[in-house]
Design an enzyme around this catalytic site. Structure first.
Site, short mmCIF file in Angstrom:
data_model
loop_
_atom_site.label_atom_id
_atom_site.label_comp_id
_atom_site.label_asym_id
_atom_site.label_seq_id
_atom_site.Cartn_x
_atom_site.Cartn_y
_atom_site.Cartn_z
N TYR A 53 0.83 -1.20 0.00
CA TYR A 53 0.00 0.00 0.00
C TYR A 53 0.87 1.26 0.00
O TYR A 53 1.89 1.33 0.69
CB TYR A 53 -0.93 0.02 1.21
CG TYR A 53 -2.05 -1.00 1.15
CD1 TYR A 53 -2.28 -1.77 0.02
CD2 TYR A 53 -2.88 -1.19 2.25
CE1 TYR A 53 -3.31 -2.69 -0.03
CE2 TYR A 53 -3.92 -2.12 2.22
CZ TYR A 53 -4.12 -2.87 1.08
OH TYR A 53 -5.14 -3.79 1.05
N SER A 215 -13.95 -4.39 -0.08
CA SER A 215 -14.83 -3.67 -1.01
C SER A 215 -16.30 -3.90 -0.68
O SER A 215 -17.08 -4.32 -1.53
CB SER A 215 -14.55 -4.09 -2.46
OG SER A 215 -15.15 -3.19 -3.37
N PRO A 216 -16.71 -3.61 0.56
CA PRO A 216 -18.10 -3.86 0.96
C PRO A 216 -19.12 -3.02 0.19
O PRO A 216 -20.29 -3.39 0.10
CB PRO A 216 -18.11 -3.50 2.45
CG PRO A 216 -16.98 -2.56 2.62
CD PRO A 216 -15.92 -3.04 1.67
N LEU A 217 -18.68 -1.88 -0.38
CA LEU A 217 -19.58 -1.06 -1.19
C LEU A 217 -19.36 -1.29 -2.68
O LEU A 217 -19.92 -0.58 -3.51
CB LEU A 217 -19.39 0.43 -0.87
CG LEU A 217 -19.56 0.85 0.59
CD1 LEU A 217 -19.55 2.37 0.72
CD2 LEU A 217 -20.83 0.28 1.19
N GLY A 219 -16.82 -0.81 -4.70
CA GLY A 219 -16.25 0.31 -5.44
C GLY A 219 -17.20 1.49 -5.57
O GLY A 219 -17.11 2.26 -6.55
N GLY A 220 -18.11 1.66 -4.61
CA GLY A 220 -19.06 2.77 -4.66
C GLY A 220 -20.40 2.42 -5.25
O GLY A 220 -21.36 3.20 -5.15
N LEU A 222 -22.62 0.39 -4.24
CA LEU A 222 -23.66 0.24 -3.22
C LEU A 222 -23.72 1.44 -2.27
O LEU A 222 -24.39 1.37 -1.24
CB LEU A 222 -23.40 -1.04 -2.42
CG LEU A 222 -23.40 -2.34 -3.23
CD1 LEU A 222 -22.92 -3.50 -2.37
CD2 LEU A 222 -24.79 -2.62 -3.79
N GLY A 223 -23.06 2.51 -2.62
CA GLY A 223 -23.00 3.67 -1.75
C GLY A 223 -23.92 4.81 -2.14
O GLY A 223 -23.70 5.95 -1.73
N GLY A 224 -24.96 4.51 -2.95
CA GLY A 224 -25.86 5.57 -3.40
C GLY A 224 -25.34 6.31 -4.60
O GLY A 224 -25.54 7.52 -4.75
#
Length: 329
Positions: A53, A215-217, A219-220, A222-224
């Protein structure tokens, strides 16, 4: 904050994992330190990073930022369950150099010592294999790990991006050697990407391996993302842009956002809360770039999803079904 055991171990970890991949590339050191302070104050004790990283010429930068935070004292290191990873090439001069990547005994030994130096600590709580190394037998890997455990440099070992059969293989060989083997698996898993339910998660549960979704969203996605695009004019990028470019996927995302709008809930918080309901999941990795994003993630721990909502989410994002029924009679 809620806590749970990491897999079959006695180690207690928070149900949210602080991901640090943005520290350095997108979040400067001062803000990164502020986010880690806020996470610790909120009860998050599980911090995840990786030796690569920082990326490119800055590989190792994220571990160094964390190390500088530990150096501030205040029992920071004692309170944190620290996880890092090994696999990517860490050579810095010219083309990638042999034995500076993957899971050979030589590279594991070299990589651990380098990570410890950057992290300014004497030990790593959870040392994770960042990817499968098809060229190195588990007998060699476990021999290297045994030495590091005996030296007190690492305590537990986990995998990341492993298929189910490799989780089984790794733990069977470890058992024959009389060692604990893998205790966690960090995999891509969220409402929009549920293929891990076929093989990876069943294998992990059978072997007492804690599942740590990254990556629970998605990559965005699922984030609206659609609401943000319409109301704020924010352009989607990466995985979210690809999803919106496909009409069928865009319609599914719109249904998801409409369902949550009906319930008065925030999409990103629901995506995290849904993972916390999944069998075998220890906790998802949240990678905030700002303190505000961390606050939103923390609300997900307290969010209770009713059966009606869970059913609606399954209808929009159906899972693949169990293996082998998902692909056989």
């Amino acid at each position: 904050m809620e806590y749970t055991q990491l897999g079959r171990t006695g180690l207690k970890v928070s149900r949210l994992v602080l991901g640090t991949m943005n520290f350095g590339p997108q979040t400067d050191e001062a803000d990164s330190h502020a986010i880690m302070d806020a996470a610790l104050d909120a009860g998050i004790n599980f911090f995840d990073t990786a030796n690569v990283y920082g990326w490119g010429e800055n590989k190792g930068r994220t571990e160094s930022i964390i190390g500088n935070w530990f150096a501030k004292g205040g029992e920071r290191r004692d309170k944190v369950v620290l996880a890092t990873k090994v696999y990517g090439n860490m050579g810095t001069e010219g083309a990638p150099w042999p034995n500076h990547d993957k899971l050979s005994a030589l590279n594991i030994r070299r990589a651990v010592d380098a990570s410890l130096k950057r992290l300014q600590t004497d030990y790593i709580d959870l040392y994770q294999f960042h990817h499968v190394d098809r060229s190195t037998p588990f007998e060699e890997i476990w021999q290297a790990i045994d030495v590091l455990v005996q030296q007190g440099k690492i305590l537990y070992v986990g995998s990341s991006n492993f298929p189910g059969y490799k989780i089984a293989q790794g733990n069977e060989i470890a058992a024959r050697r009389g060692t604990i083997g893998l205790v966690s698996e960090q995999c891509l898993y969220n409402l929009a990407e549920r293929r891990a339910e076929m093989e990876v998660i069943p294998a992990a549960r059978d072997y007492g391996v804690g599942v740590i979704p990254w990556s629970p969203l998605h990559g965005g996605v699922l984030g609206g993302v659609i609401k943000k695009q319409v109301e704020g004019g924010r352009r989607a990028s990466g995985r979210a842009a690809d999803a919106l470019a496909d009409p069928a996927t865009r319609a599914r995302i719109q249904s998801y956002e409409d369902l949550l709008d009906k319930h008065g809930l925030e999409p990103g918080e629901v995506a995290l809360a849904w993972l916390l309901t999944r069998p075998g999941v220890t906790g998802p990795i949240v990678g905030p770039r700002t303190a505000g994003q961390l606050e939103s993630a923390l609300r997900a721990v307290e969010l209770e999803l009713g059966e009606e909502l869970l059913t609606g989410l399954d209808e929009i994002f159906p899972g693949p079904g169990p293996s082998p029924e998902a692909f056989a009679w």
